[in-house]
Enzyme design. Structure first.
Site, PDB file in Angstrom:
ATOM      1  N   PRO A   2       0.824  -1.209   0.000  1.00  0.00           N
ATOM      2  CA  PRO A   2       0.000   0.000   0.000  1.00  0.00           C
ATOM      3  C   PRO A   2       0.857   1.257   0.000  1.00  0.00           C
ATOM      4  CG  PRO A   2      -0.650  -1.511   1.753  1.00  0.00           C
ATOM      5  CD  PRO A   2       0.640  -2.001   1.199  1.00  0.00           C
ATOM      6  N   LYS A  34      -2.174  -5.465   6.081  1.00  0.00           N
ATOM      7  CA  LYS A  34      -0.857  -5.694   5.479  1.00  0.00           C
ATOM      8  C   LYS A  34       0.221  -5.348   6.507  1.00  0.00           C
ATOM      9  CE  LYS A  34      -2.484  -5.957   1.091  1.00  0.00           C
ATOM     10  NZ  LYS A  34      -2.181  -6.856   0.035  1.00  0.00           N
ATOM     11  N   ILE A  66      -2.574  -3.385  -3.346  1.00  0.00           N
ATOM     12  CA  ILE A  66      -2.891  -4.656  -3.981  1.00  0.00           C
ATOM     13  C   ILE A  66      -3.789  -5.392  -2.983  1.00  0.00           C
ATOM     14  CG2 ILE A  66      -1.997  -6.822  -4.902  1.00  0.00           C
ATOM     15  CD1 ILE A  66       0.692  -5.281  -5.320  1.00  0.00           C
TER      16      ILE A  66
END
Length: 115
Positions: A2, A34, A66
């Site tokens: 990110p 994440k 993602i």
């Protein structure tokens, strides 16, 4: 991976930008799920911004990730980032726009390759 890009018309001279970067990193990582080691935050200040016809304190941000981007996390991220900007830079939450992008791994470069 990110990446949060934040732009504001607030001057950052004398501002503890490290705490903003740290809090934003932690928020993005925990909300998206994440590791912090993969989160990048970019903060740019003193950028001319007009919002609603005035140049009062304002900010614009874009988060590319993602995965982890969906209506629920976007709402949570919006609240967290706006709160940080309001607390640390006195930008009212009503003058913060955020845009969210869910990227394919093949469209995200890192370490000389893609994901």
């Amino acid at each position: 991976m990110p990446c949060l890009n934040l732009t504001t018309n607030i001057a950052l001279d004398g501002v503890d930008t490290s705490s903003i970067l740290s809090e934003a990193t932690s928020s993005v990582a925990s909300i998206i799920g994440k590791p912090e080691a993969y989160v990048m935050v970019v903060l740019k200040g003193s950028v001319p911004i007009s919002f609603g016809g005035t140049e009062q304190p304002a900010a614009y941000g874009e988060l590319v990730s993602i995965g982890g981007i969906n209506p629920s996390t976007n709402k949570e991220l919006s609240a967290a980032i706006a709160s940080i900007l309001e607390t640390k830079l006195s930008v009212p939450k009503s003058r913060v726009f955020l845009k969210f992008y869910d990227a394919k791994g093949s469209n995200f470069g890192w370490n000389g390759s893609t994901f």
